[in-house]
Design a protein around this motif. Structure first.
Motif, PDB file in Angstrom:
ATOM      1  N   PHE A 176     -26.932  47.628   2.987  1.00  0.00           N
ATOM      2  CA  PHE A 176     -25.482  47.755   2.777  1.00  0.00           C
ATOM      3  C   PHE A 176     -25.115  49.086   2.115  1.00  0.00           C
ATOM      4  O   PHE A 176     -24.080  49.200   1.454  1.00  0.00           O
ATOM      5  CB  PHE A 176     -24.949  46.560   1.974  1.00  0.00           C
ATOM      6  N   GLU A 177     -25.977  50.076   2.324  1.00  0.00           N
ATOM      7  CA  GLU A 177     -25.738  51.409   1.747  1.00  0.00           C
ATOM      8  C   GLU A 177     -24.361  51.962   2.120  1.00  0.00           C
ATOM      9  O   GLU A 177     -23.687  52.610   1.316  1.00  0.00           O
ATOM     10  CB  GLU A 177     -26.833  52.373   2.247  1.00  0.00           C
ATOM     11  N   GLY A 178     -23.932  51.672   3.353  1.00  0.00           N
ATOM     12  CA  GLY A 178     -22.657  52.216   3.831  1.00  0.00           C
ATOM     13  C   GLY A 178     -21.445  51.686   3.082  1.00  0.00           C
ATOM     14  O   GLY A 178     -20.350  52.241   3.192  1.00  0.00           O
ATOM     15  N   MET A 179     -21.632  50.610   2.307  1.00  0.00           N
ATOM     16  CA  MET A 179     -20.497  50.056   1.551  1.00  0.00           C
ATOM     17  C   MET A 179     -20.185  50.905   0.320  1.00  0.00           C
ATOM     18  O   MET A 179     -19.169  50.712  -0.328  1.00  0.00           O
ATOM     19  CB  MET A 179     -20.786  48.598   1.145  1.00  0.00           C
ATOM     20  N   ARG A 180     -21.077  51.867   0.034  1.00  0.00           N
ATOM     21  CA  ARG A 180     -20.833  52.748  -1.122  1.00  0.00           C
ATOM     22  C   ARG A 180     -19.960  53.932  -0.751  1.00  0.00           C
ATOM     23  O   ARG A 180     -19.566  54.712  -1.607  1.00  0.00           O
ATOM     24  CB  ARG A 180     -22.170  53.279  -1.655  1.00  0.00           C
ATOM     25  N   TYR A 181     -19.704  54.119   0.537  1.00  0.00           N
ATOM     26  CA  TYR A 181     -18.917  55.271   0.984  1.00  0.00           C
ATOM     27  C   TYR A 181     -17.707  54.823   1.797  1.00  0.00           C
ATOM     28  O   TYR A 181     -17.788  53.858   2.557  1.00  0.00           O
ATOM     29  CB  TYR A 181     -19.759  56.184   1.880  1.00  0.00           C
ATOM     30  N   THR A 182     -16.601  55.544   1.640  1.00  0.00           N
ATOM     31  CA  THR A 182     -15.438  55.293   2.491  1.00  0.00           C
ATOM     32  C   THR A 182     -15.662  56.015   3.824  1.00  0.00           C
ATOM     33  O   THR A 182     -16.549  56.883   3.929  1.00  0.00           O
ATOM     34  CB  THR A 182     -14.149  55.860   1.854  1.00  0.00           C
ATOM     35  N   SER A 192     -22.741  51.041  10.094  1.00  0.00           N
ATOM     36  CA  SER A 192     -23.385  49.757  10.405  1.00  0.00           C
ATOM     37  C   SER A 192     -23.958  49.109   9.143  1.00  0.00           C
ATOM     38  O   SER A 192     -24.148  47.892   9.096  1.00  0.00           O
ATOM     39  CB  SER A 192     -24.535  49.961  11.401  1.00  0.00           C
ATOM     40  N   LYS A 193     -24.244  49.958   8.156  1.00  0.00           N
ATOM     41  CA  LYS A 193     -24.822  49.433   6.909  1.00  0.00           C
ATOM     42  C   LYS A 193     -23.720  48.896   5.994  1.00  0.00           C
ATOM     43  O   LYS A 193     -23.563  49.314   4.842  1.00  0.00           O
ATOM     44  CB  LYS A 193     -25.622  50.526   6.206  1.00  0.00           C
ATOM     45  N   ARG A 194     -22.919  48.045   6.581  1.00  0.00           N
ATOM     46  CA  ARG A 194     -21.842  47.371   5.846  1.00  0.00           C
ATOM     47  C   ARG A 194     -21.772  45.951   6.374  1.00  0.00           C
ATOM     48  O   ARG A 194     -22.223  45.685   7.497  1.00  0.00           O
ATOM     49  CB  ARG A 194     -20.488  48.021   6.148  1.00  0.00           C
ATOM     50  N   LEU A 195     -21.143  45.072   5.617  1.00  0.00           N
ATOM     51  CA  LEU A 195     -20.778  43.781   6.204  1.00  0.00           C
ATOM     52  C   LEU A 195     -19.714  44.127   7.227  1.00  0.00           C
ATOM     53  O   LEU A 195     -18.704  44.748   6.885  1.00  0.00           O
ATOM     54  CB  LEU A 195     -20.228  42.844   5.129  1.00  0.00           C
ATOM     55  N   GLN A 196     -19.951  43.749   8.471  1.00  0.00           N
ATOM     56  CA  GLN A 196     -19.097  44.237   9.538  1.00  0.00           C
ATOM     57  C   GLN A 196     -18.639  43.126  10.473  1.00  0.00           C
ATOM     58  O   GLN A 196     -19.148  42.002  10.437  1.00  0.00           O
ATOM     59  CB  GLN A 196     -19.872  45.263  10.384  1.00  0.00           C
TER      60      GLN A 196
END
Ligand SMILES: [Zn+2]
Length: 198
Positions: free
Chosen positions: A51-57, A125-129
């Motif tokens: 979920f690394e992508g949840m740290r970035y907008t 993709s590294k987010r809850l999607q």
């Protein structure tokens, strides 16, 4: 902006660890001993990674991977197809897999380095999607970087919350399309791109 080794804070890491231990206990597992004792920690580490992508907008992702080359105006389409990815659905935290992302755009005044497109796909993709949301996130980032609305994203994928539980239909493929600018208006352009998408 650069990619940081920003990880979950200790507080949030422990929050996940404790919550996973609670779930396992509620399911009847004994987490005090054996290999399963470290499972809550392993899950927290996995979430930190996937979920690394949840740290970035989206804007920050556009800044991270926005390396472009200037060109003269063109109406020629650039396509990149069959970018592999996976993600987790926000409804079940279930894996979305066998996903292929197909991207097209018409350069206005710049083109993006080709290796950057898969990096953008990976990070969002590294987010809850939701598959639909994944497509609009990719289109948003590309729009910001390329300064054009002429972007289209097609995604095909399988969702384990459909294939392995509930209705249980293995092999069911979901296709989503995000059409913007010229791709929305021009049917021929859309068809031309879809010919590239298997
Ligand atoms: Zn789901």
């Amino acid at each position: 902006m650069t990619i940081q080794k920003r990880h979950l804070s200790e507080k949030n890491f422990n929050k996940i660890k404790n919550a996973v231990a609670d779930i396992l206990e509620a399911l009847g597992a004994d987490v005090s001993t054996g290999d399963i004792a470290d499972t809550p920690k392993r899950v927290a580490e996995m979430y930190d990674e996937v979920f690394e992508g949840m740290r970035y907008t989206n804007k920050e992702i556009a800044e991270l991977f926005g390396r472009c080359f200037e060109i003269a105006k063109t109406t020629d389409m650039v396509c990149m197809t069959d970018i592999d990815t996976f993600s987790y659905c926000e409804h079940h935290i279930a894996l979305m897999y066998n996903m292929k992302v197909h991207v097209a755009y018409i350069p206005k005044k710049k083109i993006i380095g080709l290796s950057k497109i898969p990096r953008i796909v990976d990070m969002v993709s590294k987010r809850l999607q939701l598959q639909e949301k994944l497509g609009t996130d990719i289109a948003d980032v590309l729009e910001m970087i390329l300064e054009t609305k002429d972007v289209m994203v097609v995604i095909k994928g399988e969702h384990s919350c459909v294939t392995t539980r509930g209705i249980r239909k293995p092999g069911t493929v979901t296709t989503t399309m995000c059409l913007r600018g010229a791709f929305k208006k021009n049917e021929n352009l859309r068809k031309e791109f879809l010919l590239q998408v298997k």
